[in-house]
Design a protein around this motif. Structure first.
Motif, PDB file in Angstrom:
ATOM      1  N   TYR A  29      76.271  65.994  28.009  1.00 30.48           N
ATOM      2  CA  TYR A  29      77.398  65.072  28.158  1.00 30.48           C
ATOM      3  C   TYR A  29      77.700  64.488  26.783  1.00 30.48           C
ATOM      4  O   TYR A  29      76.811  63.939  26.112  1.00 30.48           O
TER       5      TYR A  29
ATOM      6  N   GLU B 264      82.970  53.179  34.340  1.00 29.17           N
ATOM      7  CA  GLU B 264      83.217  53.992  35.538  1.00 29.17           C
ATOM      8  C   GLU B 264      83.051  55.499  35.290  1.00 29.17           C
ATOM      9  O   GLU B 264      83.643  56.312  35.981  1.00 29.17           O
ATOM     10  N   THR B 265      82.280  55.915  34.284  1.00 31.52           N
ATOM     11  CA  THR B 265      82.013  57.354  34.079  1.00 31.52           C
ATOM     12  C   THR B 265      80.720  57.751  34.790  1.00 31.52           C
ATOM     13  O   THR B 265      79.995  56.904  35.315  1.00 31.52           O
ATOM     14  N   GLU B 266      80.435  59.082  34.793  1.00 37.98           N
ATOM     15  CA  GLU B 266      79.261  59.579  35.530  1.00 37.98           C
ATOM     16  C   GLU B 266      77.957  58.975  35.018  1.00 37.98           C
ATOM     17  O   GLU B 266      77.045  58.675  35.777  1.00 37.98           O
ATOM     18  N   TYR B 267      77.883  58.826  33.697  1.00 38.08           N
ATOM     19  CA  TYR B 267      76.662  58.303  33.096  1.00 38.08           C
ATOM     20  C   TYR B 267      77.051  57.155  32.159  1.00 38.08           C
ATOM     21  O   TYR B 267      78.042  57.234  31.432  1.00 38.08           O
TER      22      TYR B 267
ATOM     23  N   ASN C 106      72.140  56.457  35.412  1.00 40.86           N
ATOM     24  CA  ASN C 106      72.758  57.512  36.232  1.00 40.86           C
ATOM     25  C   ASN C 106      73.549  56.844  37.355  1.00 40.86           C
ATOM     26  O   ASN C 106      72.990  56.110  38.165  1.00 40.86           O
ATOM     27  N   THR C 107      74.848  57.111  37.419  1.00 42.89           N
ATOM     28  CA  THR C 107      75.701  56.441  38.414  1.00 42.89           C
ATOM     29  C   THR C 107      76.067  57.352  39.588  1.00 42.89           C
ATOM     30  O   THR C 107      76.918  56.984  40.406  1.00 42.89           O
ATOM     31  N   ILE C 108      75.444  58.526  39.674  1.00 48.15           N
ATOM     32  CA  ILE C 108      75.757  59.465  40.765  1.00 48.15           C
ATOM     33  C   ILE C 108      74.586  59.493  41.748  1.00 48.15           C
ATOM     34  O   ILE C 108      73.494  59.955  41.401  1.00 48.15           O
TER      35      ILE C 108
ATOM     36  N   THR D 228      79.859  55.123  26.165  1.00 52.48           N
ATOM     37  CA  THR D 228      80.631  55.723  27.250  1.00 52.48           C
ATOM     38  C   THR D 228      81.641  54.707  27.755  1.00 52.48           C
ATOM     39  O   THR D 228      81.468  53.503  27.579  1.00 52.48           O
TER      40      THR D 228
ATOM     41  N   GLN E  39      72.385  62.814  42.431  1.00 58.10           N
ATOM     42  CA  GLN E  39      71.749  63.517  41.318  1.00 58.10           C
ATOM     43  C   GLN E  39      70.516  62.783  40.816  1.00 58.10           C
ATOM     44  O   GLN E  39      70.462  61.553  40.823  1.00 58.10           O
TER      45      GLN E  39
ATOM     46  N   TYR F 232      69.042  57.528  40.387  1.00 53.87           N
ATOM     47  CA  TYR F 232      70.319  56.815  40.528  1.00 53.87           C
ATOM     48  C   TYR F 232      70.134  55.294  40.357  1.00 53.87           C
ATOM     49  O   TYR F 232      69.226  54.707  40.937  1.00 53.87           O
TER      50      TYR F 232
END
Length: 889
Positions: A762, A654-657, A678-680, A651, A683, A713
């Motif tokens: 994803y 700086e992406t969601e995962y 998991n960077t959110i 990936t 969630q 997270y």
């Protein structure tokens, strides 16, 4: 102008201070001074001083820009008009250091060729050396005739210069130098010592890849035609090499050429005698009969008036004593006299050799001699002696009292950390290996921590005391020493002492009431860690808190090894919300976590240069990976892990995962470990799995899938996919990946996730399993010896065209990347503007097959690169495979 060397007498200290004549010089100022090279009337002395400064700057690491280097080079060439011999020699040095580019070499070539044919021998010799350092193979063919003549020149300085240049050119233009064999052979018969030495070195390098030719060379020269001591030393080394390669003669077990080595022991030159003695002692499977003449001459050198001879002799005997101690015992009387030698290196080697060769009856006498000796040597020598005493004690366990007393005495003396640690480690090893030494050894350690200035050693001893003290006949006698640490030491040592006291309380019932009294006093300590430990131990040992049904459960909980990673335990404790439900350590995951997100983002901002974290370390079998994979039942039957790759990012930053993959290679399987983060914050991901499409990797078939149950997270986790592949096949292919999971919304105020979730996926980047994944980077200390030790029958040689490349360095880097091997001896670095290069690689191929590769590159005018590949390995089939990898790469 550089100031002359200043010597100043200091009246107070009564000693001389020396100041560098180059102190404070700056590159800009020196470049300005270089303008004197353009003066119509050259001042030879001043020009020499300026060149000296320029050479100093270059050798101190200062770099000149292209413009600066060009200006200095052209200015230097103008100095050829001067007839001053000293200035001319400085000009030669300057041109050699500047290493002009191909278009600049032409400017100076005519002047150097003129000097090469000069009547002045000094000019001829230096011109040859400089020319051979700066020209390429095209110009070399033009001066080859002159170099051949120089090799057999009557002047030894000229001949030696040509031979040394040949040794250098052999690396870049071997085919040209090999044509000089007849001239070099003639130079070997020269009466000049240095010429004979250089000629023999060059002749051996020309023939080094032909074992039979080397053997013939040694056979012809061992008959007495070599007179130079330096050349004889070389010949002895080459002879030893032939003996090692030929092994034992079937007729009577005599070694070929051993008579020559033995005859060299009677040579007039001391260096030849020492080289011959060293060669004999280094022979594989050397017998006592073969060692005797070498030991005899070394014994004579022990009483030499020259320190270098005494040192060389005692160092060689020290090495022999490790394998043949009885053969060295005759030298013990001579070595005992060296204990008081003014050279401490000699004295240290002498005492350690005596400790290796001494018998049980001589131990006490040696200890008395060493008492005064130890105070006169540096810590680095003391450590060597301590290790020798430890070995002696393990060899003669009945002498542990005198040896242990000696160690305890020197432990109380002044010394640095490494020295004291070596003594403490030795005492601990002796306690473990000699049961009778336990009580006296523990007592010596207790006395040491009473006045120990090193926190690390105090905590190490306290930990060891907690493990071994309760098992002694009278554990109570150690309590005083331990509690003194609680009163007198820093917080780290106090905390360690509290834990040691608790171990005595848990393991010795008779001491438990007294231990409780001491632990309660620790509740008022000024340090949090000390108070927390004391509270925990009191509660558990007193039965106020329970972690199991028996006292053994309590002891295991307090002092047993932790079977979960500390980082996982810390993360779980941070996520634990205080409630009526107690924290359950069994809920802590035992799998090793990947790099935390915050650290990964920080690493992404670092330089992407060769030494940065992006390229990663050399892939090796990571112990944590092996432990992790073997603990998973689905993978336990795969056998021994061969290699784990560095993580491949799937990936973007700086992406969601955040997901990367580590490729674990087995003989018949490949396990893909997907490290997910998991960077959110809002969630929670559950049932996380990666679906892998291996349609472009035909030889792989999926056999196991291990999903990740929960991914909160910023809490990394892993999911695994295992593939089976044919054993013995170099299976490669491309893999497509989709991350699938159930996403649940998290209430930011309560931190709780919703019961219902939504399936989502994803898309991840593709990655490949390549040939380099089946090769482990393993270096060798001496490539030449490793290469020659391998069976020549396994060697495979072929030539390849690599097409147009920007530079030779790019071609070298590309081939190293394809093979995935370890460059040796810095040969991965290609010099600027180089037209040819040799690169040496080593590694271990899957199946634990050692592989060595010799790459020879050449680049033509249109930047077409050609490569010659020679491979040797433990298995000829693997040599063929390496060629297949390059051919398909």
């Amino acid at each position: 102008m550089a100031q002359p060397l200043v010597v100043k007498k200091d009246d107070d200290l009564d000693e001389e201070e020396y100041y560098s004549p180059f102190l404070g010089i700056e590159k800009g100022a020196v470049l300005q001074e270089a303008r004197v090279f353009h003066d119509p009337q050259l001042d030879a002395r001043r020009c020499c001083q300026v060149i000296t400064k320029l050479l100093y700057l270059l050798n101190q690491g200062d770099t000149f820009t292209k413009v600066e280097a060009t200006e200095v080079f052209f200015a230097t060439t103008k100095l050829f008009q001067s007839k001053d011999a000293g200035l001319r020699r400085m000009v030669y040095l300057m041109i050699k250091e500047l290493s002009p580019s191909a278009d600049e070499v032409i400017i100076v070539t005519s002047s150097l060729m003129k000097d090469m044919n000069s009547k002045t021998d000094m000019y001829r010799a230096n011109a040859i050396r400089v020319l051979c350092r700066i020209i390429d193979s095209t110009l070399l063919t033009q001066i080859e005739r002159y170099l051949k003549q120089a090799i057999v020149d009557k002047n030894p300085v000229v001949a030696s210069a040509a031979l040394v240049s040949g040794i250098y050119l052999l690396q870049t233009s071997p085919e040209v130098v090999k044509r000089w064999s007849n001239e070099v052979q003639e130079a070997v018969q020269s009466r000049a010592a240095l010429v004979q030495f250089h000629a023999l070195a060059l002749l051996h390098q020309i023939r080094q890849n032909d074992r039979l030719a080397v053997s013939k060379l040694v056979t012809s020269l061992t008959r007495g035609s070599v007179r130079s001591p330096l050349a004889q030393c070389l010949l002895i080394r080459y002879t030893s090499q032939v003996i090692r390669e030929s092994g034992m003669n079937t007729q009577g077990g005599d070694r070929p050429f051993f008579d020559f080595l033995e005859s060299c022991l009677r040579n007039k030159a001391e260096m030849v005698i020492l080289e011959a003695a060293r060669a004999i002692t280094d022979l594989n499977g050397v017998t006592s009969r073969e060692l005797t003449p070498a030991i005899t001459v070394l014994q004579l050198f022990l009483s030499s008036s020259k320190p270098v001879l005494r040192f060389a002799a005692v160092r060689t005997l020290n090495k022999v004593a490790s394998t043949h101690p009885l053969a060295v015992t005759n030298c013990n009387i001579d070595m005992e006299s060296l204990i008081s030698d003014q050279n401490r290196s000699i004295a240290t080697l002498a005492i350690t050799t005596l400790l290796k060769t001494g018998n049980e009856s001589s131990v006490d006498r040696l200890m008395k001699q060493m008492t005064n000796f130890m105070s006169d040597i540096a810590d680095e020598f003391k450590i060597v002696v301590v290790e020798a005493i430890r070995s002696l004690c393990l060899k003669f366990p009945l002498k542990y009292r005198s040896l242990m007393n000696f160690l305890s005495n020197i432990l109380r003396e002044e010394g640095g950390f490494d020295y004291k640690k070596a003594i403490v480690d030795s005492i601990i090893i002796l306690i473990r290996d000699i049961p009778d030494a336990k009580e006296s050894g523990l007592f010596h350690l207790c006395e040491f921590i009473e006045d120990c200035e090193f926190t690390y050693l105090s905590t190490q001893i306290l930990h060891f005391l907690g493990n071994e003290g309760p098992k002694t006949s009278d554990p109570s006698k150690y309590i005083r020493y331990i509690y003194n640490r609680v009163i007198l030491e820093n917080a780290t040592v106090r905390a360690s002492a509290v834990s040691t006291l608790a171990k005595f309380g848990a393991l010795v019932d008779a001491l438990k009431p007294r231990i409780f009294v001491l632990l309660r006093r620790c509740l008022f300590d000024g340090d949090d860690e000390v108070r927390d430990r004391a509270t925990l131990y009191i509660k558990l040992l007193d039965g106020e808190a329970t972690v199991g049904e028996t006292e053994k459960d309590v002891t295991d909980f307090l002092f047993g090894s932790l079977d979960v990673p500390l980082v996982n335990l810390e993360a779980s404790l941070r996520n634990y919300e205080p409630s009526e439900v107690p924290f359950d350590i069994s809920s802590v995951p035992k799998e090793t976590k990947s790099q935390p997100l915050a650290e990964k983002k920080a690493a992404g901002k670092k330089s992407t240069g060769p030494a940065s974290a992006v390229n990663g370390p050399v892939p090796t079998i990571n112990a944590s990976y092996e432990k992790l994979l073997s603990s998973i039942p689905e993978f336990a039957s795969f056998g021994k892990l061969f290699k784990s790759s560095t993580p491949v990012e799937l990936t973007e930053a700086e992406t969601e995962y955040s997901v990367n993959v580590v490729k674990h290679i087995y003989d018949g399987h490949v396990v893909l470990q997907y490290n997910c983060t998991n960077t959110i914050p809002e969630q929670l991901l559950e049932e996380v799995v990666v679906f892998v499409d291996a349609s472009e990797a035909d030889e792989f078939s999926e056999v196991a899938l291990k999903p990740l149950r929960s991914l909160p997270y910023d809490s990394p986790g892993q999911t695994f996919v295992a593939f089976e592949k044919p054993e013995g096949v170099l299976a490669t292919g491309k893999f497509s990946n989709i991350l699938k999971f159930i996403v649940k919304e998290v209430d930011s105020s309560t931190g709780e996730a919703e019961d219902d979730g939504v399936e989502d996926e994803y898309q991840l980047e593709e990655f490949e399993i390549i040939s380099a994944d089946y090769m482990l980077k393993v270096g060798v200390s001496n490539f030449r010896n490793a290469w020659e030790s391998m069976d020549p029958e396994s060697e495979r040689v072929d030539e390849y065209g690599l097409g147009v490349r920007e530079s030779l360095a790019e071609a070298v880097s590309a081939v190293i990347s394809i093979l995935g091997m370890q460059p040796c001896e810095g040969t991965d670095v290609v010099q600027n503007n180089s037209r040819s290069h040799t690169c040496l690689l080593s590694g271990v191929f899957i199946g634990n097959v050692k592989v060595l590769v010799r790459l020879s590159f050449g680049i033509s005018g249109p930047k077409e690169v050609a490569m010659k590949l020679a491979v040797r390995s433990d298995d000829p089939e693997v040599s063929d495979r390496i060629h297949e990898i390059v051919a398909n790469g």
